[in-house]
Design a protein around this motif. Structure first.
Motif, PDB file in Angstrom:
ATOM      1  N   GLY A  20       0.826  -1.213   0.000  1.00  0.00           N
ATOM      2  CA  GLY A  20       0.000   0.000   0.000  1.00  0.00           C
ATOM      3  C   GLY A  20       0.854   1.253   0.000  1.00  0.00           C
ATOM      4  N   ALA A  21       1.936   1.230   0.785  1.00  0.00           N
ATOM      5  CA  ALA A  21       2.847   2.372   0.835  1.00  0.00           C
ATOM      6  C   ALA A  21       3.542   2.577  -0.505  1.00  0.00           C
ATOM      7  CB  ALA A  21       3.875   2.172   1.945  1.00  0.00           C
ATOM      8  N   LEU A  22       3.843   1.476  -1.200  1.00  0.00           N
ATOM      9  CA  LEU A  22       4.445   1.580  -2.533  1.00  0.00           C
ATOM     10  C   LEU A  22       3.531   2.376  -3.466  1.00  0.00           C
ATOM     11  CD1 LEU A  22       6.575   0.755  -4.674  1.00  0.00           C
ATOM     12  CD2 LEU A  22       5.168  -1.274  -5.083  1.00  0.00           C
ATOM     13  N   GLY A  23       2.230   2.107  -3.382  1.00  0.00           N
ATOM     14  CA  GLY A  23       1.274   2.842  -4.205  1.00  0.00           C
ATOM     15  C   GLY A  23       1.249   4.322  -3.869  1.00  0.00           C
ATOM     16  N   ILE A  24       1.233   4.643  -2.587  1.00  0.00           N
ATOM     17  CA  ILE A  24       1.231   6.050  -2.173  1.00  0.00           C
ATOM     18  C   ILE A  24       2.547   6.718  -2.573  1.00  0.00           C
ATOM     19  CG2 ILE A  24       1.218   7.607  -0.172  1.00  0.00           C
ATOM     20  CD1 ILE A  24      -0.807   5.672   1.110  1.00  0.00           C
ATOM     21  N   TYR A  25       3.648   6.006  -2.408  1.00  0.00           N
ATOM     22  CA  TYR A  25       4.955   6.527  -2.819  1.00  0.00           C
ATOM     23  C   TYR A  25       4.952   6.868  -4.303  1.00  0.00           C
ATOM     24  CZ  TYR A  25       9.846   6.353  -4.272  1.00  0.00           C
ATOM     25  OH  TYR A  25      11.064   6.637  -4.840  1.00  0.00           O
ATOM     26  N   ALA A  26       4.454   5.934  -5.121  1.00  0.00           N
ATOM     27  CA  ALA A  26       4.410   6.166  -6.574  1.00  0.00           C
ATOM     28  C   ALA A  26       3.516   7.361  -6.900  1.00  0.00           C
ATOM     29  CB  ALA A  26       3.913   4.914  -7.293  1.00  0.00           C
ATOM     30  N   GLY A  27       2.349   7.430  -6.254  1.00  0.00           N
ATOM     31  CA  GLY A  27       1.439   8.542  -6.500  1.00  0.00           C
ATOM     32  C   GLY A  27       2.042   9.876  -6.106  1.00  0.00           C
ATOM     33  N   ALA A  28       2.667   9.928  -4.941  1.00  0.00           N
ATOM     34  CA  ALA A  28       3.266  11.185  -4.471  1.00  0.00           C
ATOM     35  C   ALA A  28       4.436  11.597  -5.354  1.00  0.00           C
ATOM     36  CB  ALA A  28       3.715  11.038  -3.022  1.00  0.00           C
ATOM     37  N   ARG A  29       5.197  10.632  -5.798  1.00  0.00           N
ATOM     38  CA  ARG A  29       6.355  10.937  -6.659  1.00  0.00           C
ATOM     39  C   ARG A  29       5.894  11.504  -8.004  1.00  0.00           C
ATOM     40  NH1 ARG A  29      11.735  10.004  -6.133  1.00  0.00           N
ATOM     41  NH2 ARG A  29      12.863   9.827  -8.085  1.00  0.00           N
ATOM     42  N   VAL A  30       4.843  10.904  -8.565  1.00  0.00           N
ATOM     43  CA  VAL A  30       4.341  11.347  -9.871  1.00  0.00           C
ATOM     44  C   VAL A  30       3.591  12.678  -9.755  1.00  0.00           C
ATOM     45  CG1 VAL A  30       2.665  10.798 -11.684  1.00  0.00           C
ATOM     46  CG2 VAL A  30       4.221   9.032 -10.853  1.00  0.00           C
ATOM     47  N   ILE A  31       2.749  12.829  -8.753  1.00  0.00           N
ATOM     48  CA  ILE A  31       1.858  13.999  -8.680  1.00  0.00           C
ATOM     49  C   ILE A  31       2.545  15.216  -8.066  1.00  0.00           C
ATOM     50  CG2 ILE A  31      -0.346  14.868  -7.769  1.00  0.00           C
ATOM     51  CD1 ILE A  31      -0.591  12.684  -9.974  1.00  0.00           C
ATOM     52  N   VAL A  32       3.242  15.052  -6.939  1.00  0.00           N
ATOM     53  CA  VAL A  32       3.827  16.223  -6.272  1.00  0.00           C
ATOM     54  C   VAL A  32       5.350  16.167  -6.204  1.00  0.00           C
ATOM     55  CG1 VAL A  32       1.765  16.767  -4.917  1.00  0.00           C
ATOM     56  CG2 VAL A  32       3.499  15.244  -3.944  1.00  0.00           C
ATOM     57  N   GLY A  33       5.964  15.149  -6.806  1.00  0.00           N
ATOM     58  CA  GLY A  33       7.414  15.063  -6.845  1.00  0.00           C
ATOM     59  C   GLY A  33       8.064  14.748  -5.518  1.00  0.00           C
ATOM     60  N   ARG A  34       7.321  14.169  -4.606  1.00  0.00           N
ATOM     61  CA  ARG A  34       7.869  13.831  -3.287  1.00  0.00           C
ATOM     62  C   ARG A  34       8.111  12.338  -3.222  1.00  0.00           C
ATOM     63  NH1 ARG A  34       6.001  15.899   2.438  1.00  0.00           N
ATOM     64  NH2 ARG A  34       7.718  15.014   3.621  1.00  0.00           N
ATOM     65  N   GLY A  35       9.350  11.923  -3.053  1.00  0.00           N
ATOM     66  CA  GLY A  35       9.687  10.515  -3.092  1.00  0.00           C
ATOM     67  C   GLY A  35      10.331  10.015  -1.820  1.00  0.00           C
ATOM     68  N   TYR A  37       9.837   7.020   0.805  1.00  0.00           N
ATOM     69  CA  TYR A  37       9.078   5.792   1.066  1.00  0.00           C
ATOM     70  C   TYR A  37       8.678   5.674   2.538  1.00  0.00           C
ATOM     71  CZ  TYR A  37       7.624   0.928   0.759  1.00  0.00           C
ATOM     72  OH  TYR A  37       6.897  -0.229   0.809  1.00  0.00           O
ATOM     73  N   ASP A  38       9.542   6.112   3.453  1.00  0.00           N
ATOM     74  CA  ASP A  38       9.186   6.077   4.877  1.00  0.00           C
ATOM     75  C   ASP A  38       7.948   6.926   5.147  1.00  0.00           C
ATOM     76  OD1 ASP A  38      11.359   4.447   5.393  1.00  0.00           O
ATOM     77  OD2 ASP A  38      12.657   6.101   6.040  1.00  0.00           O
ATOM     78  N   HIS A  39       7.884   8.084   4.525  1.00  0.00           N
ATOM     79  CA  HIS A  39       6.719   8.975   4.662  1.00  0.00           C
ATOM     80  C   HIS A  39       5.470   8.275   4.114  1.00  0.00           C
ATOM     81  CE1 HIS A  39       5.148  13.018   5.413  1.00  0.00           C
ATOM     82  NE2 HIS A  39       4.436  12.885   4.306  1.00  0.00           N
ATOM     83  N   ALA A  40       5.626   7.558   3.020  1.00  0.00           N
ATOM     84  CA  ALA A  40       4.503   6.839   2.414  1.00  0.00           C
ATOM     85  C   ALA A  40       4.014   5.709   3.323  1.00  0.00           C
ATOM     86  CB  ALA A  40       4.909   6.286   1.045  1.00  0.00           C
ATOM     87  N   ILE A  41       4.929   5.036   4.019  1.00  0.00           N
ATOM     88  CA  ILE A  41       4.530   3.966   4.938  1.00  0.00           C
ATOM     89  C   ILE A  41       3.675   4.537   6.064  1.00  0.00           C
ATOM     90  CG2 ILE A  41       5.369   2.311   6.668  1.00  0.00           C
ATOM     91  CD1 ILE A  41       7.807   1.863   4.834  1.00  0.00           C
ATOM     92  N   VAL A  42       4.120   5.633   6.659  1.00  0.00           N
ATOM     93  CA  VAL A  42       3.353   6.256   7.743  1.00  0.00           C
ATOM     94  C   VAL A  42       2.004   6.740   7.223  1.00  0.00           C
ATOM     95  CG1 VAL A  42       3.321   8.163   9.403  1.00  0.00           C
ATOM     96  CG2 VAL A  42       5.425   6.870   9.044  1.00  0.00           C
ATOM     97  N   THR A  43       1.994   7.324   6.039  1.00  0.00           N
ATOM     98  CA  THR A  43       0.746   7.786   5.440  1.00  0.00           C
ATOM     99  C   THR A  43      -0.210   6.628   5.203  1.00  0.00           C
ATOM    100  OG1 THR A  43       1.908   9.614   4.367  1.00  0.00           O
ATOM    101  CG2 THR A  43      -0.279   9.070   3.510  1.00  0.00           C
ATOM    102  N   ALA A  44       0.294   5.518   4.689  1.00  0.00           N
ATOM    103  CA  ALA A  44      -0.545   4.336   4.453  1.00  0.00           C
ATOM    104  C   ALA A  44      -1.116   3.806   5.757  1.00  0.00           C
ATOM    105  CB  ALA A  44       0.257   3.252   3.735  1.00  0.00           C
ATOM    106  N   LEU A  45      -0.304   3.781   6.802  1.00  0.00           N
ATOM    107  CA  LEU A  45      -0.774   3.291   8.099  1.00  0.00           C
ATOM    108  C   LEU A  45      -1.844   4.204   8.683  1.00  0.00           C
ATOM    109  CD1 LEU A  45      -0.561   1.218  10.349  1.00  0.00           C
ATOM    110  CD2 LEU A  45       1.311   2.568  11.319  1.00  0.00           C
ATOM    111  N   ILE A  46      -1.588   5.506   8.686  1.00  0.00           N
ATOM    112  CA  ILE A  46      -2.582   6.459   9.189  1.00  0.00           C
ATOM    113  C   ILE A  46      -3.849   6.390   8.341  1.00  0.00           C
ATOM    114  CG2 ILE A  46      -3.116   8.911   9.548  1.00  0.00           C
ATOM    115  CD1 ILE A  46      -0.093   9.304  10.131  1.00  0.00           C
ATOM    116  N   GLY A  47      -3.674   6.327   7.018  1.00  0.00           N
ATOM    117  CA  GLY A  47      -4.834   6.242   6.119  1.00  0.00           C
ATOM    118  C   GLY A  47      -5.670   5.009   6.381  1.00  0.00           C
ATOM    119  N   ALA A  48      -5.014   3.865   6.630  1.00  0.00           N
ATOM    120  CA  ALA A  48      -5.737   2.630   6.914  1.00  0.00           C
ATOM    121  C   ALA A  48      -6.502   2.735   8.226  1.00  0.00           C
ATOM    122  CB  ALA A  48      -4.768   1.451   6.962  1.00  0.00           C
TER     123      ALA A  48
END
Length: 122
Positions: A20-35, A37-48
């Motif tokens: 799930g974090a991989l998906g958020i990482y890919a989305g953030a990298r493509v849309i806002v240029g933020r890459g 992965y640790d941030h994406a893991i925390v975001t995925a956990l909070i989102g879940a």
């Protein structure tokens, strides 16, 4: 053998969260240029967690409940990443598509089932 089930469940949760974090990482990298992965893991956990809480409270309301859960999930992305609600929704969409593709490939290879933590509807 009783410990195998909780351990297996924990492994499935962690692997699903990482996908799930991989998906958020890919989305953030493509849309806002933020890459980050640790941030994406925390975001995925909070989102879940937010998705689960909102789903538990109002998820039983037809159409409105799932919509509110989705808005809350996108709200978490909006809070965690730069940009506006449109960027957050696009990150969520790219995350969803990325996770679908990754899970499809893993399912075809017989490695995992077709589910992930941190991206709704998958």
């Amino acid at each position: 053998m009783a410990l195998a089930s909780p351990i297996a469940s924990a492994v499935v949760f962690v692997v699903s969260l990482l996908i799930g974090a991989l998906g958020i990482y890919a989305g953030a990298r493509v849309i806002v240029g933020r890459g980050d992965y640790d941030h994406a893991i925390v975001t995925a956990l909070i989102g879940a967690i937010v998705w689960a809480i909102v789903g538990f409270v109002v998820g039983w309301i037809p159409l409105v409940g799932p919509l509110l859960a989705l808005i809350a999930y996108v709200g978490v992305i909006n809070w965690r990443y730069p940009g506006d609600w449109t960027a957050a929704a696009m990150i969520g969409l790219v995350a969803w598509v990325t996770v679908l593709i990754a899970l499809y490939v893993l399912a075809v290879l017989g490695i995992t089932g077709f589910e992930a933590v941190g991206v709704p509807g998958v």
